[in-house]
Design a protein around this motif. Structure first.
Motif, PDB file in Angstrom:
ATOM      1  N   GLY A 109       0.832  -1.205   0.000  1.00 31.89           N
ATOM      2  CA  GLY A 109       0.000   0.000   0.000  1.00 31.89           C
ATOM      3  C   GLY A 109       0.864   1.252   0.000  1.00 31.89           C
ATOM      4  N   ALA A 110       1.924   1.240   0.811  1.00 32.77           N
ATOM      5  CA  ALA A 110       2.843   2.388   0.869  1.00 32.77           C
ATOM      6  C   ALA A 110       3.579   2.556  -0.461  1.00 32.77           C
ATOM      7  N   LEU A 111       4.022   1.454  -1.051  1.00 32.43           N
ATOM      8  CA  LEU A 111       4.727   1.539  -2.338  1.00 32.43           C
ATOM      9  C   LEU A 111       3.815   2.108  -3.426  1.00 32.43           C
ATOM     10  N   GLU A 112       2.552   1.701  -3.416  1.00 34.14           N
ATOM     11  CA  GLU A 112       1.602   2.235  -4.395  1.00 34.14           C
ATOM     12  C   GLU A 112       1.396   3.737  -4.206  1.00 34.14           C
ATOM     13  N   ARG A 113       1.213   4.138  -2.942  1.00 33.82           N
ATOM     14  CA  ARG A 113       1.029   5.571  -2.651  1.00 33.82           C
ATOM     15  C   ARG A 113       2.272   6.364  -3.030  1.00 33.82           C
ATOM     16  N   MET A 114       3.435   5.824  -2.695  1.00 36.70           N
ATOM     17  CA  MET A 114       4.686   6.531  -2.991  1.00 36.70           C
ATOM     18  C   MET A 114       4.949   6.594  -4.498  1.00 36.70           C
ATOM     19  N   THR A 115       4.497   5.580  -5.238  1.00 36.94           N
ATOM     20  CA  THR A 115       4.599   5.612  -6.701  1.00 36.94           C
ATOM     21  C   THR A 115       3.678   6.693  -7.253  1.00 36.94           C
ATOM     22  N   ASP A 116       2.447   6.756  -6.737  1.00 35.29           N
ATOM     23  CA  ASP A 116       1.500   7.795  -7.164  1.00 35.29           C
ATOM     24  C   ASP A 116       2.041   9.188  -6.876  1.00 35.29           C
ATOM     25  N   ASP A 117       2.766   9.332  -5.742  1.00 36.95           N
ATOM     26  CA  ASP A 117       3.347  10.619  -5.354  1.00 36.95           C
ATOM     27  C   ASP A 117       4.674  10.900  -6.050  1.00 36.95           C
ATOM     28  N   ARG A 118       5.119   9.957  -6.883  1.00 36.09           N
ATOM     29  CA  ARG A 118       6.363  10.066  -7.654  1.00 36.09           C
ATOM     30  C   ARG A 118       7.615  10.123  -6.775  1.00 36.09           C
ATOM     31  N   LEU A 119       7.522   9.508  -5.597  1.00 36.97           N
ATOM     32  CA  LEU A 119       8.693   9.400  -4.723  1.00 36.97           C
ATOM     33  C   LEU A 119       9.551   8.197  -5.120  1.00 36.97           C
ATOM     34  N   ILE A 120       8.887   7.177  -5.673  1.00 36.90           N
ATOM     35  CA  ILE A 120       9.576   5.983  -6.157  1.00 36.90           C
ATOM     36  C   ILE A 120       8.973   5.607  -7.500  1.00 36.90           C
ATOM     37  N   GLU A 121       9.648   4.683  -8.198  1.00 34.29           N
ATOM     38  CA  GLU A 121       9.117   4.169  -9.448  1.00 34.29           C
ATOM     39  C   GLU A 121       9.572   2.727  -9.618  1.00 34.29           C
ATOM     40  N   VAL A 122       8.878   2.009 -10.485  1.00 33.73           N
ATOM     41  CA  VAL A 122       9.259   0.632 -10.775  1.00 33.73           C
ATOM     42  C   VAL A 122      10.536   0.664 -11.594  1.00 33.73           C
ATOM     43  N   ASP A 123      11.528  -0.088 -11.134  1.00 34.50           N
ATOM     44  CA  ASP A 123      12.801  -0.180 -11.842  1.00 34.50           C
ATOM     45  C   ASP A 123      12.736  -1.286 -12.890  1.00 34.50           C
ATOM     46  N   ARG A 124      12.239  -2.458 -12.467  1.00 33.75           N
ATOM     47  CA  ARG A 124      12.117  -3.596 -13.369  1.00 33.75           C
ATOM     48  C   ARG A 124      11.247  -4.673 -12.717  1.00 33.75           C
ATOM     49  N   GLU A 125      10.843  -5.617 -13.533  1.00 35.97           N
ATOM     50  CA  GLU A 125      10.110  -6.787 -13.043  1.00 35.97           C
ATOM     51  C   GLU A 125      10.796  -8.028 -13.587  1.00 35.97           C
ATOM     52  N   GLU A 126      10.793  -9.080 -12.764  1.00 39.70           N
ATOM     53  CA  GLU A 126      11.317 -10.363 -13.209  1.00 39.70           C
ATOM     54  C   GLU A 126      10.450 -11.455 -12.605  1.00 39.70           C
ATOM     55  N   VAL A 127      10.531 -12.628 -13.163  1.00 39.77           N
ATOM     56  CA  VAL A 127       9.755 -13.754 -12.649  1.00 39.77           C
ATOM     57  C   VAL A 127      10.720 -14.681 -11.915  1.00 39.77           C
ATOM     58  N   VAL A 128      10.400 -14.948 -10.642  1.00 37.38           N
ATOM     59  CA  VAL A 128      11.207 -15.835  -9.810  1.00 37.38           C
ATOM     60  C   VAL A 128      10.279 -16.927  -9.302  1.00 37.38           C
ATOM     61  N   ALA A 129      10.624 -18.184  -9.603  1.00 37.15           N
ATOM     62  CA  ALA A 129       9.809 -19.336  -9.201  1.00 37.15           C
ATOM     63  C   ALA A 129       8.357 -19.170  -9.640  1.00 37.15           C
ATOM     64  N   GLY A 130       8.181 -18.652 -10.844  1.00 38.62           N
ATOM     65  CA  GLY A 130       6.844 -18.493 -11.398  1.00 38.62           C
ATOM     66  C   GLY A 130       6.051 -17.305 -10.878  1.00 38.62           C
ATOM     67  N   ARG A 131       6.672 -16.508 -10.025  1.00 37.42           N
ATOM     68  CA  ARG A 131       5.966 -15.345  -9.458  1.00 37.42           C
ATOM     69  C   ARG A 131       6.665 -14.054  -9.868  1.00 37.42           C
ATOM     70  N   PRO A 132       5.885 -13.029 -10.200  1.00 37.74           N
ATOM     71  CA  PRO A 132       6.519 -11.765 -10.583  1.00 37.74           C
ATOM     72  C   PRO A 132       7.159 -11.076  -9.367  1.00 37.74           C
ATOM     73  N   ARG A 133       8.318 -10.534  -9.583  1.00 39.82           N
ATOM     74  CA  ARG A 133       9.007  -9.771  -8.529  1.00 39.82           C
ATOM     75  C   ARG A 133       9.284  -8.388  -9.104  1.00 39.82           C
ATOM     76  N   ARG A 134       8.767  -7.372  -8.426  1.00 45.58           N
ATOM     77  CA  ARG A 134       8.906  -5.995  -8.880  1.00 45.58           C
ATOM     78  C   ARG A 134       9.964  -5.290  -8.029  1.00 45.58           C
ATOM     79  N   TYR A 135      10.880  -4.621  -8.697  1.00 50.16           N
ATOM     80  CA  TYR A 135      11.922  -3.843  -8.025  1.00 50.16           C
ATOM     81  C   TYR A 135      11.564  -2.369  -8.125  1.00 50.16           C
ATOM     82  N   PHE A 136      11.781  -1.648  -7.032  1.00 51.13           N
ATOM     83  CA  PHE A 136      11.485  -0.216  -6.980  1.00 51.13           C
ATOM     84  C   PHE A 136      12.769   0.567  -6.783  1.00 51.13           C
ATOM     85  N   ARG A 137      12.772   1.789  -7.275  1.00 46.55           N
ATOM     86  CA  ARG A 137      13.904   2.694  -7.040  1.00 46.55           C
ATOM     87  C   ARG A 137      13.365   4.061  -6.639  1.00 46.55           C
TER      88      ARG A 137
END
Length: 129
Positions: free
Chosen positions: A50-78
């Motif tokens: 929830g905090a990451l979503e709010r901080m993304t909306d506020d442009r404090l952070i952004e998604v750096d990349r996504e990868e799939v690990v063990a069949g599950r998506p993993r999102r990296y933030f910067r």
């Protein structure tokens, strides 16, 4: 020139601080925030996202990349430049607030006396050795 921001929550502060050294995925953010806060910030997964979503909306952070690990998506933030400025501004505000107290306590520490003990406390007057 920096615009005036409201006080930042401790969780937001430590999430941004966790991302200062580079992109992290959610679980790594949780662990880093816990370490950097000395264990005070223990983020539940739902709270973090929830905090990451709010901080993304506020442009404090952004998604750096996504990868799939063990069949599950993993999102990296910067952290963004706006986020970096916000956390640095908050760190300055906290340091200035702390200086008000720490600068004063060194000069005005109360003198400790042994009140209520010894013959003087019992009304016998000063003890002359």
């Amino acid at each position: 020139m920096s615009r005036r921001r409201s006080m930042m929550s401790e969780a937001t502060y430590f999430i941004l601080a966790a991302l200062l050294d580079g992109p992290l995925h959610g679980y790594a953010v949780i662990k880093r925030a816990q370490e950097q806060s000395g264990g005070r910030v223990n983020l539940a997964v739902g709270t973090l996202y929830g905090a990451l979503e709010r901080m993304t909306d506020d442009r404090l952070i952004e998604v750096d990349r996504e990868e799939v690990v063990a069949g599950r998506p993993r999102r990296y933030f910067r952290v963004t430049e706006t986020g970096r400025e916000a956390v640095q501004e908050e760190a300055g505000r906290l340091a200035a607030a702390a200086a008000v107290v720490t600068g004063r306590t060194a000069r005005t520490a109360p003198r400790r006396t042994a009140r209520g003990t010894g013959p003087a406390a019992a009304g016998a007057g000063p003890v002359i050795a």
